[in-house]
Design a protein around this motif. Sequence first.
Motif, short mmCIF file in Angstrom:
data_model
loop_
_atom_site.label_atom_id
_atom_site.label_comp_id
_atom_site.label_asym_id
_atom_site.label_seq_id
_atom_site.Cartn_x
_atom_site.Cartn_y
_atom_site.Cartn_z
N THR A 167 -6.81 67.12 -35.50
CA THR A 167 -6.16 65.62 -35.52
C THR A 167 -5.41 65.87 -36.89
OG1 THR A 167 -7.21 63.96 -34.14
CG2 THR A 167 -5.37 62.85 -35.14
N LYS A 171 -0.87 66.70 -37.22
CA LYS A 171 -0.33 65.26 -38.03
C LYS A 171 0.74 66.25 -38.74
CE LYS A 171 -0.99 61.29 -38.62
NZ LYS A 171 -1.69 60.27 -38.37
N LYS A 175 2.70 66.18 -35.44
CA LYS A 175 3.00 65.27 -34.00
C LYS A 175 1.93 63.93 -33.87
CE LYS A 175 3.22 69.82 -31.94
NZ LYS A 175 4.44 70.52 -32.46
N LYS A 176 2.33 63.27 -33.43
CA LYS A 176 1.67 62.15 -33.61
C LYS A 176 0.93 61.90 -32.32
CE LYS A 176 4.80 58.98 -34.96
NZ LYS A 176 5.21 58.51 -35.76
N THR A 191 -7.81 59.33 -37.50
CA THR A 191 -6.55 59.87 -38.94
C THR A 191 -5.97 60.41 -37.81
OG1 THR A 191 -7.75 62.30 -37.97
CG2 THR A 191 -7.17 61.70 -40.33
N ASP A 193 -3.28 58.81 -35.07
CA ASP A 193 -1.76 57.25 -35.06
C ASP A 193 -2.70 56.58 -33.87
OD1 ASP A 193 0.66 58.56 -36.11
OD2 ASP A 193 -0.34 60.36 -35.07
#
Length: 248
Positions: A167, A171, A175-176, A191, A193
């Motif tokens: 993740t 990020k 990326k979300k 971590t 969103d």
Amino acid sequence: MLIPRSHPRAASLHIREKLVRGYREGLVVEEGLLAHGRGEMFDYIIGEKTLKTSHEAIKAASRMLLLAKRPVISVNGNLAALCPKEIVLLAKVTGAKIEVNLFYASKKRKNAIALELKKNGAKEVLGLDAKFSQKIPNLDSKRRVVDERGIFIADVVLVPLEDGDRTAALKKFGKKVITFDLNPMSRTAQTADITIVDNVTRGMQILILVCKNMKKSRLDKNSKFDNKKNLSQSILAIKNNLGRMAHA
Ligand code: PTJ
């Protein structure tokens, strides 16, 4: 084994059986059974019910998926065994691509997972063909290998059921990330969103319903979601449940 519906833990025993079947059919690795045990423990404490805070996270996730330009559902062995139908339904309602991405990667298991998804109605499954492989930077595990038509160019990635560093790497790569994780303290949960602290088997069904309903109305692009706050509230709810259990 046939478990009567009236059994107090019928739901969790059925979920366990799905995973064991997935293991026997070559979708799930042995480590996936252990990972499931970690989740079961948290599900027991939250009372095997979707928390109020998780409903809030699901709403935020629906909005993010529906507003995304290139959403992708990342599928590992456990997810494929637990909710293949829901993966396909969610992809249909949100327009997301489906990509197999494994920690313990093997061609054989990727193909078995893709076959299971196709049996459940998936038209296209990414992550299988090495000619489309790209690498996510800042990640050492085999999860760094992604499909250039999927996760590599995605703006939003749904990454359920993993406690790891992917993740953070996704990020960093812009990326979300949305995740399902029964453990609100896992690295992925902390971590992402948006973290949906729920059993993926319950949460995916709710997510599909909310997406279907939300699609009918105008989406609020300015709506904010505070993941850290939501996670703290989930942890508090778990603590309160533990307190009640201790005094019962
Ligand atoms: O299929 P592969 O090769 O990609 O391997 C996948 C596993 C699951 C083995 C791998 O991702 C792994 O080891 O996972 P972890 O690090 O144990 O993390 C799994 C996380 O998912 C833990 O935080 C669990 O609490 C959580 N979890 C397990 N089952 C569920 C769950 N969360 C929601 N719903 C569940 N059913």
